[in-house]
Design a protein around this motif. Sequence first.
Motif, PDB file in Angstrom:
ATOM      1  N   ARG A  31      30.555  37.030  41.937  1.00 32.97           N
ATOM      2  CA  ARG A  31      31.662  37.986  41.980  1.00 32.97           C
ATOM      3  C   ARG A  31      32.491  37.944  40.695  1.00 32.97           C
ATOM      4  N   TRP A  32      32.349  36.854  39.927  1.00 33.33           N
ATOM      5  CA  TRP A  32      33.031  36.825  38.629  1.00 33.33           C
ATOM      6  C   TRP A  32      32.531  37.969  37.750  1.00 33.33           C
TER       7      TRP A  32
ATOM      8  N   ASP B 278      33.941  41.353  39.002  1.00 31.14           N
ATOM      9  CA  ASP B 278      35.343  41.534  38.637  1.00 31.14           C
ATOM     10  C   ASP B 278      35.475  41.892  37.157  1.00 31.14           C
ATOM     11  N   GLN B 279      34.655  41.263  36.338  1.00 38.44           N
ATOM     12  CA  GLN B 279      34.721  41.526  34.902  1.00 38.44           C
ATOM     13  C   GLN B 279      34.232  42.935  34.582  1.00 38.44           C
TER      14      GLN B 279
ATOM     15  N   LYS C 247      34.265  45.539  36.557  1.00 43.01           N
ATOM     16  CA  LYS C 247      35.276  46.480  37.045  1.00 43.01           C
ATOM     17  C   LYS C 247      36.432  46.601  36.057  1.00 43.01           C
ATOM     18  N   GLU C 248      36.881  45.467  35.538  1.00 43.78           N
ATOM     19  CA  GLU C 248      37.980  45.475  34.569  1.00 43.78           C
ATOM     20  C   GLU C 248      37.579  46.176  33.277  1.00 43.78           C
TER      21      GLU C 248
END
Length: 355
Positions: A332-333, A336-337, A339-340
């Motif tokens: 999930r890291w 999240d990256q 998406k950012e």
Amino acid sequence: MATDWLQIRAGKRAYQHIQEHGLDQDAIDLLVGASGGPKWFVLQGLDRFLFGEFFAERERPLDLLGTSAGAWRFASLGQRDPVAASDLFAKLYSTQTYSAKPDVQEITEEARKLLHTYIPDDAVHDILNQDKFRHHWIVVRCRGLTAVEGKKQLFGLLTSALANSMKRQWLGKFYERVIFHHPASPATFTELWHDLPTRHALLSEDNFKQALLATGSIPLVLEGVRDIPGAPAGIYRDGGVTDYHFDLDFSAIDGLVLYPHFHHEVIPGWFDKRNKKRRTTGAHWPNVIMLTPSAEFVAQLPYGKIPDRTDFADIDVEERIKYWQQAVEQGRWMADQLKEWIATGEIRNKVQLWR
């Protein structure tokens, strides 16, 4: 400086698109998922983001191409809650256990149980009666000794591996590529695939589960699937035999191809793992965007590696389950990256031209 958990590489046309427009879901025409067994655990976070957010508002159809674990991952799409379905698949697969010395029959039966829990009959109906996500699965129809079970199959595998080492096209003497595809898809983007004998079959409620089981039926590990309805009679096995990570012509696709992958290399077929000269690159795929874990990400995993099938034998059950579930969480890291980077436009600086 923040650590990059995710690496993004793109062929020339895809790279230029990202520089000019960023990464938007409407530019993607094909989503690709490779074979690789439990290696996919590190991608489940990306799947959750793609299934639940990135493609959530999509209006036009999205084609999906998968073999083995890739096809199983994408079977969450078209279900009523694809994120919940993906989470269920990850849980079922990561907690799967066998006897001390499981045989082919036991492993096959466990795969069937997992399949029926992950994709109940009503989910098959839902997937086939929507056209937003159009599945395409590659399965191989075996010829000669590759179609038998037991020790004779090993001889067929060794012979086909030798033929492949000399010329990849010679795999066609032992395997026929069969593309099972969603009934709403004309599968036109596959029409240029003439490297191996190739035919098509429509997915239906009669063959959906059998075809999905077949595309993950690893030779010598699971039993082959016999006489799939709607397809030619014969024994069917793992699509990764011919198309492990793919080396297919994607030029018939108008838009871009998004390929979340667990490895920095793209290996065409199962028998090409040790043949370093056979690798697919951005030069072959100008319209492909490849998402992979960075070396820093892999270094943070338990054992410093991505999960694989050898873990069943090499790690005790309790520790393996813990390790695999940690790989899912850590994945999930990357999500999240991504998406950012998409939201901020930083993806333009993070993407590398894949040559």
